[in-house]
Design a protein around this motif. Structure first.
Motif, PDB file in Angstrom:
ATOM      1  N   ALA A 117       0.835  -1.205   0.000  1.00 10.82           N
ATOM      2  CA  ALA A 117       0.000   0.000   0.000  1.00 10.82           C
ATOM      3  C   ALA A 117       0.870   1.255   0.000  1.00 10.82           C
ATOM      4  CB  ALA A 117      -0.926  -0.011   1.214  1.00 10.82           C
ATOM      5  N   ASP A 118       1.935   1.246   0.772  1.00 11.03           N
ATOM      6  CA  ASP A 118       2.826   2.403   0.776  1.00 11.03           C
ATOM      7  C   ASP A 118       3.476   2.601  -0.591  1.00 11.03           C
ATOM      8  OD1 ASP A 118       2.212   2.805   3.424  1.00 11.03           O
ATOM      9  OD2 ASP A 118       3.994   1.786   4.211  1.00 11.03           O
ATOM     10  N   ALA A 119       3.886   1.481  -1.239  1.00 12.13           N
ATOM     11  CA  ALA A 119       4.484   1.592  -2.581  1.00 12.13           C
ATOM     12  C   ALA A 119       3.462   2.139  -3.588  1.00 12.13           C
ATOM     13  CB  ALA A 119       5.007   0.231  -3.022  1.00 12.13           C
ATOM     14  N   CYS A 120       2.218   1.678  -3.466  1.00 12.46           N
ATOM     15  CA  CYS A 120       1.181   2.185  -4.373  1.00 12.46           C
ATOM     16  C   CYS A 120       0.937   3.671  -4.152  1.00 12.46           C
ATOM     17  CB  CYS A 120      -0.109   1.402  -4.168  1.00 12.46           C
ATOM     18  SG  CYS A 120      -0.056  -0.286  -4.814  1.00 12.46           S
ATOM     19  N   ASP A 121       0.928   4.077  -2.878  1.00 13.73           N
ATOM     20  CA  ASP A 121       0.739   5.505  -2.590  1.00 13.73           C
ATOM     21  C   ASP A 121       1.871   6.334  -3.174  1.00 13.73           C
ATOM     22  OD1 ASP A 121      -1.643   5.107  -1.269  1.00 13.73           O
ATOM     23  OD2 ASP A 121      -0.701   4.907   0.722  1.00 13.73           O
ATOM     24  N   ARG A 122       3.084   5.819  -3.048  1.00 17.06           N
ATOM     25  CA  ARG A 122       4.220   6.563  -3.623  1.00 17.06           C
ATOM     26  C   ARG A 122       4.122   6.634  -5.141  1.00 17.06           C
ATOM     27  NH1 ARG A 122       6.968   3.576   0.389  1.00 17.06           N
ATOM     28  NH2 ARG A 122       7.622   2.035  -1.182  1.00 17.06           N
ATOM     29  N   GLU A 123       3.728   5.509  -5.762  1.00 22.58           N
ATOM     30  CA  GLU A 123       3.599   5.500  -7.226  1.00 22.58           C
ATOM     31  C   GLU A 123       2.491   6.434  -7.681  1.00 22.58           C
ATOM     32  OE1 GLU A 123       2.837   2.289 -10.881  1.00 22.58           O
ATOM     33  OE2 GLU A 123       3.058   1.621  -8.785  1.00 22.58           O
ATOM     34  N   LEU A 124       1.362   6.427  -6.973  1.00 22.60           N
ATOM     35  CA  LEU A 124       0.255   7.312  -7.322  1.00 22.60           C
ATOM     36  C   LEU A 124       0.662   8.780  -7.158  1.00 22.60           C
ATOM     37  CD1 LEU A 124      -2.715   7.442  -8.187  1.00 22.60           C
ATOM     38  CD2 LEU A 124      -3.336   7.380  -5.749  1.00 22.60           C
ATOM     39  N   ALA A 125       1.398   9.057  -6.088  1.00 15.52           N
ATOM     40  CA  ALA A 125       1.871  10.431  -5.883  1.00 15.52           C
ATOM     41  C   ALA A 125       2.823  10.843  -6.999  1.00 15.52           C
ATOM     42  CB  ALA A 125       2.557  10.544  -4.517  1.00 15.52           C
ATOM     43  N   VAL A 140       2.760   9.705 -10.136  1.00 15.90           N
ATOM     44  CA  VAL A 140       1.949   9.940 -11.342  1.00 15.90           C
ATOM     45  C   VAL A 140       1.254  11.287 -11.256  1.00 15.90           C
ATOM     46  CG1 VAL A 140      -0.017   9.111 -12.685  1.00 15.90           C
ATOM     47  CG2 VAL A 140       1.680   7.483 -11.826  1.00 15.90           C
ATOM     48  N   ASP A 141       0.708  11.593 -10.070  1.00 16.03           N
ATOM     49  CA  ASP A 141       0.058  12.897  -9.896  1.00 16.03           C
ATOM     50  C   ASP A 141       1.053  14.033 -10.107  1.00 16.03           C
ATOM     51  OD1 ASP A 141      -2.412  11.792  -9.357  1.00 16.03           O
ATOM     52  OD2 ASP A 141      -2.110  11.737  -7.177  1.00 16.03           O
ATOM     53  N   ALA A 142       2.271  13.837  -9.648  1.00 15.10           N
ATOM     54  CA  ALA A 142       3.286  14.871  -9.857  1.00 15.10           C
ATOM     55  C   ALA A 142       3.611  15.046 -11.343  1.00 15.10           C
ATOM     56  CB  ALA A 142       4.540  14.516  -9.056  1.00 15.10           C
ATOM     57  N   ARG A 143       3.660  13.922 -12.074  1.00 15.35           N
ATOM     58  CA  ARG A 143       3.943  14.014 -13.512  1.00 15.35           C
ATOM     59  C   ARG A 143       2.779  14.684 -14.239  1.00 15.35           C
ATOM     60  NH1 ARG A 143       5.758   8.286 -15.666  1.00 15.35           N
ATOM     61  NH2 ARG A 143       5.925   9.544 -17.603  1.00 15.35           N
ATOM     62  N   ILE A 144       1.524  14.373 -13.840  1.00 13.41           N
ATOM     63  CA  ILE A 144       0.369  15.047 -14.453  1.00 13.41           C
ATOM     64  C   ILE A 144       0.428  16.541 -14.173  1.00 13.41           C
ATOM     65  CG2 ILE A 144      -2.141  15.267 -14.341  1.00 13.41           C
ATOM     66  CD1 ILE A 144      -2.288  12.249 -13.886  1.00 13.41           C
ATOM     67  N   ALA A 169      -2.431   5.645 -16.504  1.00 18.77           N
ATOM     68  CA  ALA A 169      -1.529   5.051 -15.503  1.00 18.77           C
ATOM     69  C   ALA A 169      -2.011   5.354 -14.090  1.00 18.77           C
ATOM     70  CB  ALA A 169      -0.105   5.575 -15.710  1.00 18.77           C
ATOM     71  N   ARG A 170      -2.552   6.560 -13.894  1.00 19.94           N
ATOM     72  CA  ARG A 170      -3.051   6.907 -12.560  1.00 19.94           C
ATOM     73  C   ARG A 170      -4.256   6.054 -12.177  1.00 19.94           C
ATOM     74  NH1 ARG A 170      -6.437   9.548  -9.463  1.00 19.94           N
ATOM     75  NH2 ARG A 170      -5.645  10.869  -7.769  1.00 19.94           N
ATOM     76  N   LEU A 171      -5.119   5.803 -13.170  1.00 16.57           N
ATOM     77  CA  LEU A 171      -6.264   4.951 -12.879  1.00 16.57           C
ATOM     78  C   LEU A 171      -5.825   3.550 -12.457  1.00 16.57           C
ATOM     79  CD1 LEU A 171      -8.694   6.002 -15.792  1.00 16.57           C
ATOM     80  CD2 LEU A 171      -8.839   6.602 -13.357  1.00 16.57           C
ATOM     81  N   GLY A 172      -4.832   3.035 -13.176  1.00 17.71           N
ATOM     82  CA  GLY A 172      -4.301   1.727 -12.787  1.00 17.71           C
ATOM     83  C   GLY A 172      -3.690   1.739 -11.397  1.00 17.71           C
ATOM     84  N   SER A 173      -2.920   2.807 -11.133  1.00 15.24           N
ATOM     85  CA  SER A 173      -2.301   2.917  -9.809  1.00 15.24           C
ATOM     86  C   SER A 173      -3.357   3.069  -8.715  1.00 15.24           C
ATOM     87  CB  SER A 173      -1.337   4.106  -9.777  1.00 15.24           C
ATOM     88  OG  SER A 173      -0.283   3.937 -10.705  1.00 15.24           O
ATOM     89  N   ALA A 174      -4.413   3.837  -9.015  1.00 17.75           N
ATOM     90  CA  ALA A 174      -5.476   4.020  -8.028  1.00 17.75           C
ATOM     91  C   ALA A 174      -6.174   2.707  -7.725  1.00 17.75           C
ATOM     92  CB  ALA A 174      -6.475   5.057  -8.531  1.00 17.75           C
ATOM     93  N   ASP A 175      -6.428   1.894  -8.784  1.00 16.46           N
ATOM     94  CA  ASP A 175      -7.036   0.578  -8.543  1.00 16.46           C
ATOM     95  C   ASP A 175      -6.123  -0.309  -7.710  1.00 16.46           C
ATOM     96  OD1 ASP A 175      -9.268   1.299  -9.961  1.00 16.46           O
ATOM     97  OD2 ASP A 175      -8.539   0.477 -11.872  1.00 16.46           O
ATOM     98  N   ALA A 176      -4.821  -0.282  -8.061  1.00 14.73           N
ATOM     99  CA  ALA A 176      -3.869  -1.089  -7.283  1.00 14.73           C
ATOM    100  C   ALA A 176      -3.826  -0.625  -5.831  1.00 14.73           C
ATOM    101  CB  ALA A 176      -2.483  -1.012  -7.926  1.00 14.73           C
TER     102      ALA A 176
END
Length: 358
Positions: free
Chosen positions: A119-127, A129-133, A184-191
């Protein structure tokens, strides 16, 4: 001055009488202990004397009471042993139950830690992606500003179309990149959602096992406290019963004392301890010697002249009264002399004037 010798002689006799009284009390205690020991060992011989029947009956009653107290002590000690066994069983059951729950908790804790890491890794990945957007949106705004600024230049530069085309091309690629980032964010959000659901499930399982551990621990600790209270009450009962047993034993001493005195007077020794009679006879002889010595000292003291003794006491009283007065007078004279000497030293000119006048 014979009254002084008489007074000191009377003081010496008083000291000797006091020492004799102390020795007599000590010897009396030893004699009483010896007679009690003789009576305790000679109870069987005392049954042959009718005059000791009351003592024998009293001893039998006290012995019966002691037996009852001893039975009570044995019952309490048996209860203490049972409580100790229950405490050991409770401790063993607690260790087994808590150990079993700890074994069950270990894989759940590992799954929970793994789910938390995911969950922490997913949060970091989602963050990320949000930064790249956000960077993509900022780049689009910057390109739009550059393009607007380029078109607003007067006169327009010679390479206006080239620069405008380059900026437009760069800006045209940004929506496609943003779309990819959104997917990619949608995928990360689902994960992340799936990882958090797994984490919530693991936390719930861990919470259940922790509550079971706490409940089991509280139950065993409550039972252990109850057993401790029972143990303390039983130990207090044992102390009281043993004190009662000792009290009954001490109540037997008067009967033993009478039996021992009678046996010693008759010269009868118990077969299993004949030396006790010898001890009693030796202490009685010592008592007789001390009593005779006390009588001799009293006779010597009665032969002293009371008139001379009163003179001695009067002299001693007078010395004790006059001695503080004499010491006070001497102290006053000494202080006066010191003051006069100090005054003479402080005025040397007054002492030298008469000599210069001559």
């Amino acid at each position: 001055m014979s009254f002084i010798r008489t007074g000191f002689r009377e003081i010496g006799l008083k000291v000797r009488r006091q020492r004799t009284r102390i020795a007599l009390r000590h010897e009396k205690r030893l004699l009483q202990r010896s007679e009690i020991s003789l009576g305790r060992e000679g109870t069987s011989q005392a049954a042959n004397f009718p005059e000791l029947r009351n003592e024998i009956v009293a001893l039998k009653k006290l012995e019966q009471e002691q037996k009852e107290v001893a039975q009570r002590i044995a019952q309490i000690e048996e209860g203490v042993k049972k409580i100790e066994a229950e405490r050991r069983e409770n401790a063993q059951a607690q260790n087994e139950a808590l150990g079993k729950l700890e074994v069950e908790k270990k894989p759940i804790l590992l799954r929970r830690n793994a789910a938390k890491s995911v969950a922490d890794a997913c949060d970091r990945e989602l963050a990320a992606v949000d930064a790249r957007i956000g960077s993509n949106d900022a780049a689009d705004r910057d390109l739009l500003k550059e393009l607007s600024a380029l078109q607003a230049l007067e006169p327009p530069p010679a390479d206006l179309e080239t620069k405008s085309a380059a900026l437009s091309a760069r800006r045209a690629r940004l929506p496609e990149e943003r779309a990819e980032l959104v997917r990619a964010r949608l995928g990360s959000a689902d994960a992340c959602r799936i990882a958090k659901e797994k984490l919530s499930t693991a936390d719930a399982e861990l919470s259940v096992i922790d509550k079971n551990l706490e409940r089991q621990r509280n139950e065993f600790e409550t039972r252990d406290r109850t057993l401790n209270e029972q143990m303390r009450s039983q130990q207090e009962a044992i102390r009281e019963a043993r004190a009662l047993h000792q009290t009954v034993e001490e109540r037997k001493n008067p009967a033993y004392l009478n039996i021992g005195r009678h046996l010693a007077s008759q010269g009868i020794a118990p077969p299993n301890a004949p030396e006790l009679l010898v001890h009693v006879q030796r202490h009685r002889a010592a008592m007789d010697r001390h009593l005779q010595h006390t009588a001799d000292l009293a006779r010597l003291s009665s032969q002293i002249d009371k008139q001379e003794l009163r003179k001695f006491y009067f002299c001693v009283f007078s010395v004790l009264v006059l001695l503080p007065l004499i010491l006070l007078l001497v102290f006053s004279i000494t202080q006066t002399t010191r003051m006069v000497a100090a005054g003479n030293r402080s005025h040397p000119l007054d002492q030298s004037r008469p000599f210069r006048a001559r």
